[in-house]
Structure formats: structure tokens, C-alpha cells
Design a protein around this motif. Structure first.
Motif, PDB file in Angstrom:
ATOM      1  N   ARG A 106       1.485  27.636  35.853  1.00  0.00           N
ATOM      2  CA  ARG A 106       2.202  28.797  35.667  1.00  0.00           C
ATOM      3  C   ARG A 106       3.284  28.917  36.784  1.00  0.00           C
ATOM      4  O   ARG A 106       4.361  29.305  36.701  1.00  0.00           O
ATOM      5  N   ALA A 107       2.684  28.540  37.895  1.00  0.00           N
ATOM      6  CA  ALA A 107       3.811  28.471  38.952  1.00  0.00           C
ATOM      7  C   ALA A 107       4.850  27.675  38.880  1.00  0.00           C
ATOM      8  O   ALA A 107       5.735  27.934  39.648  1.00  0.00           O
ATOM      9  N   ALA A 108       4.525  26.619  38.421  1.00  0.00           N
ATOM     10  CA  ALA A 108       5.661  25.595  38.087  1.00  0.00           C
ATOM     11  C   ALA A 108       6.394  25.886  36.754  1.00  0.00           C
ATOM     12  O   ALA A 108       7.473  25.242  36.465  1.00  0.00           O
ATOM     13  N   GLY A 109       6.183  27.031  36.347  1.00  0.00           N
ATOM     14  CA  GLY A 109       7.075  27.692  35.101  1.00  0.00           C
ATOM     15  C   GLY A 109       6.692  26.909  33.614  1.00  0.00           C
ATOM     16  O   GLY A 109       7.282  26.949  32.720  1.00  0.00           O
ATOM     17  N   GLN A 110       5.396  26.312  33.652  1.00  0.00           N
ATOM     18  CA  GLN A 110       4.928  25.627  32.553  1.00  0.00           C
ATOM     19  C   GLN A 110       4.032  26.578  31.775  1.00  0.00           C
ATOM     20  O   GLN A 110       3.575  27.706  32.268  1.00  0.00           O
ATOM     21  N   VAL A 111       3.737  26.117  30.721  1.00  0.00           N
ATOM     22  CA  VAL A 111       2.811  26.917  29.682  1.00  0.00           C
ATOM     23  C   VAL A 111       1.540  26.107  29.592  1.00  0.00           C
ATOM     24  O   VAL A 111       1.531  25.134  29.059  1.00  0.00           O
ATOM     25  N   PRO A 112       0.240  26.640  30.247  1.00  0.00           N
ATOM     26  CA  PRO A 112      -1.083  25.997  30.047  1.00  0.00           C
ATOM     27  C   PRO A 112      -1.444  26.384  28.632  1.00  0.00           C
ATOM     28  O   PRO A 112      -1.740  27.646  28.356  1.00  0.00           O
ATOM     29  N   LEU A 113      -2.212  25.411  28.055  1.00  0.00           N
ATOM     30  CA  LEU A 113      -2.851  25.719  26.694  1.00  0.00           C
ATOM     31  C   LEU A 113      -4.096  25.014  26.740  1.00  0.00           C
ATOM     32  O   LEU A 113      -4.401  23.830  27.462  1.00  0.00           O
ATOM     33  N   LYS A 114      -5.102  25.436  26.027  1.00  0.00           N
ATOM     34  CA  LYS A 114      -6.234  24.860  25.731  1.00  0.00           C
ATOM     35  C   LYS A 114      -6.301  23.941  24.666  1.00  0.00           C
ATOM     36  O   LYS A 114      -5.227  23.922  23.905  1.00  0.00           O
ATOM     37  N   PRO A 115      -7.120  22.923  24.488  1.00  0.00           N
ATOM     38  CA  PRO A 115      -6.929  21.865  23.708  1.00  0.00           C
ATOM     39  C   PRO A 115      -6.613  22.379  22.343  1.00  0.00           C
ATOM     40  O   PRO A 115      -5.895  21.839  21.440  1.00  0.00           O
ATOM     41  N   ALA A 116      -7.351  23.211  21.692  1.00  0.00           N
ATOM     42  CA  ALA A 116      -7.400  23.908  20.347  1.00  0.00           C
ATOM     43  C   ALA A 116      -6.108  24.547  20.213  1.00  0.00           C
ATOM     44  O   ALA A 116      -5.309  24.661  19.337  1.00  0.00           O
ATOM     45  N   GLU A 117      -5.436  25.178  21.311  1.00  0.00           N
ATOM     46  CA  GLU A 117      -4.234  25.884  21.319  1.00  0.00           C
ATOM     47  C   GLU A 117      -3.151  24.683  21.294  1.00  0.00           C
ATOM     48  O   GLU A 117      -2.062  25.008  20.484  1.00  0.00           O
ATOM     49  N   TYR A 118      -3.340  23.877  22.098  1.00  0.00           N
ATOM     50  CA  TYR A 118      -2.306  22.620  22.190  1.00  0.00           C
ATOM     51  C   TYR A 118      -2.059  22.134  20.608  1.00  0.00           C
ATOM     52  O   TYR A 118      -1.076  21.959  20.085  1.00  0.00           O
ATOM     53  N   GLU A 119      -3.313  21.752  19.929  1.00  0.00           N
ATOM     54  CA  GLU A 119      -3.310  21.179  18.564  1.00  0.00           C
ATOM     55  C   GLU A 119      -2.700  22.325  17.677  1.00  0.00           C
ATOM     56  O   GLU A 119      -1.867  21.688  16.642  1.00  0.00           O
ATOM     57  N   GLN A 120      -3.020  23.457  17.777  1.00  0.00           N
ATOM     58  CA  GLN A 120      -2.437  24.526  16.993  1.00  0.00           C
ATOM     59  C   GLN A 120      -0.864  24.739  17.092  1.00  0.00           C
ATOM     60  O   GLN A 120      -0.378  24.831  15.649  1.00  0.00           O
ATOM     61  N   VAL A 121      -0.259  24.646  18.224  1.00  0.00           N
ATOM     62  CA  VAL A 121       1.196  24.752  17.993  1.00  0.00           C
ATOM     63  C   VAL A 121       1.863  23.419  17.572  1.00  0.00           C
ATOM     64  O   VAL A 121       3.037  23.726  16.996  1.00  0.00           O
TER      65      VAL A 121
END
Length: 294
Positions: A106-121
């Protein structure tokens, strides 16, 4: 129709109307010296918001919230622009090590996602590309993502701004500007309620006004919402506001611009009211309790 895109570096203020290629952070920080008004700001000025709430939130920007991560990530994959997505390989973010990864992302301006969320999007973006109309509206060969419009309101002199999800390339025929939204339900009846709740009819008028003011489109331009559910099978509905809804949105925007101009001139940003309010029960409560108790 000729479109000229200007690039702002964030080190120089924007002083002229135009189409600008700036980051989301620069846009939300307001790149206009002295301030400008966005569509979301205009909606905040009106009930159930108020000028005092608008001013408070402008002066105290809120950090990103986890609840918006899925929508932000889906935007990135659909539009091809936005923050980097980082898959955090842990189903639960409870350990110190994982929390540190999330904080660093988040400090680097990125969006962290859990594995299931990553697959979802990823699945959401794939489903949208299979939708005939939505895929055509966001065709990467026929437009540009995340373009900022800056223009002056003729009546009030207020500088207005808008950040288009997608600006189609100039071409013959009616210009159609799409806006991507994630939602709980893409059922048109549910979306009609969302229009009122989130002020999408105001966004429609605001963005079309910007396109017309900058000669990107004429008064036949359309603004359409591409709404996608966040649960399988990730259904998509594309809709355009009808005439009465657009007229109401335009009237509300006009009132918001007047309020903004008045507050800027006076330096006073009022709350919900300075007098004692007189309130009644909602009609359905009055009808229920009158029948049962009176």
C-alpha cells in the motif's frame, strides 16, 4: 472533432482547459490552483451531504480502504491503467510478516490481494471481454483510459474536472463514453436504485458536459455505465440514463455549482442547517403505528 491530450507532470499547476494525462493521485489531490469541483464533490455538496462535509473531506483526504480493492483491481484489468496488483500468498492476513507485506504494498501505491481475490478480478475481466458490447466499448485499439478533463463553468466561473474511465478515439458518428462500475447486482431494477443512491445521473451530465465544453463531442454524445457483478458468473449490464433522469442530474449539478461558488466567495461552508429542524416520522411508520395504536 480533434482531441489534444496534454501531459502534466505534477510539478506544474494546470491553468488551461483541456484533456490531461495525469495520475489518479494528481487528479484526486486537485491539480488546479485555487481548487476545482469534481462530479463526486458536486454530489457531496447536496443532501444527504452538505458543504461542511464536502469541505471537511477535501481538507482531510482518506486513505484507501480494503473494501474498494476489488473495484480498483478490476478497473486496472479492464482499462489497462491503474496501480499494480500484488498477490499476497496468504488466505489470512494475520501474521506480522504478511501484515508487513500488505503495508509495504500500500505504501508503494499497489493493491494487495488475497489469492482468491486475485483470481476473482482476473475472472471478472475475462467475463467482461466476452460481453459483446462491453468489450467493444473498452477496445484498447479505439480509445484511451483514465483521461482528465478540465474546463470552466460559464455561469459561475468554477473550474470543473472529470476523470473519464475511457475516452474513445475521435471518429464519425455518435460518441459513446463508457464508465465501468462493479456492483452487487447487475439486475436493472437494482441498478435503478443505485443510480439514485450514488448519483450516477449527475455523473452522466457532468461528464457529457465536460466532453461538450472541450469540443470532444456534441449534444448527441452518450454516456453509458458498464456494471459488472463481483460474484460468479460476473454478469454485465450496460445502460444509458433516460431523458428525465439526465435533466434531474443536470439540475442537481447546476445547484451544486452555485453552492460551491457561493461558499468559495463567502468562505462559509454550512452544515445541514443553522435552525431547529422540524421532522416527521417516515410515512410508512406513521401509517403502521396509526393503524396499530391509535
Amino acid at each position: 472533432m480533434t482531441t489534444v491530450t496534454l501531459t502534466a507532470t505534477g510539478t506544474e499547476p494546470i491553468t488551461e482547459p483541456g484533456v490531461y494525462d495525469i495520475t489518479a493521485e494528481e487528479y484526486h489531490a486537485d491539480p488546479i490552483p485555487g481548487g476545482s469541483l469534481s462530479s463526486s464533490g458536486a454530489r457531496k455538496l447536496l443532501a444527504p451531504g452538505c458543504p461542511a462535509l464536502f469541505r471537511y473531506e477535501q481538507d482531510r483526504p482518506q486513505p484507501p480502504k480494503k473494501v474498494f480493492d476489488i473495484g480498483t483491481a478490476a478497473h486496472k484489468l479492464v482499462l489497462g491503467e491503474g496501480p499494480d496488483l500484488i498477490r499476497i500468498d496468504a488466505d489470512e492476513w494475520r501474521t506480522a510478516a504478511v501484515k508487513a507485506q500488505v503495508t509495504e504494498a500500500r505504501a508503494a501505491g499497489q493493491v494487495p490481494l488475497k489469492p482468491a481475490e486475485y483470481e476473482q478480478v482476473q475472472a471478472m475481466a475475462d467475463a467482461l471481454r466476452r460481453h459483446r458490447i462491453a468489450a467493444a466499448l473498452f477496445d484498447p485499439a479505439r480509445g484511451r483510459a483514465e483521461q482528465t478533463l478540465i474546463w470552466h463553468d460559464r455561469r459561475t466561473g468554477v473550474v470543473r474536472r472529470a476523470r473519464l474511465d475511457w475516452l474513445p478515439d475521435p471518429r464519425a458518428g455518435r460518441l459513446i463514453i463508457p464508465d465501468y462500475k462493479t456492483c452487487r447486482s447487475a439486475d436493472p431494477a437494482k441498478l435503478a436504485k443505485a443510480v439514485e443512491e450514488f448519483g450516477y445521473h449527475q455523473q452522466d451530465d457532468w461528464y457529457r458536459s465536460g466532453a461538450q465544453a472541450l469540443d470532444l463531442a456534441d449534444d448527441t454524445a452518450a454516456f453509458v455505465f458498464v456494471c459488472q457483478e463481483k460474484t460468479p458468473p460476473y454478469l454485465v449490464t450496460v445502460f444509458e440514463m433516460d431523458g428525465p433522469s439526465r435533466r434531474i442530474g443536470a439540475a442537481r449539478n447546476r445547484r451544486a455549482l452555485e453552492i460551491y461558488a457561493e461558499c468559495r466567495a463567502s468562505g462559509v461552508w454550512p452544515g445541514h442547517g443553522d435552525e431547529i429542524a422540524y421532522l416527521s416520522l417516515p410515512p410508512w411508520v406513521e401509517a403502521r403505528d396509526t393503524e396499530e395504536y391509535l
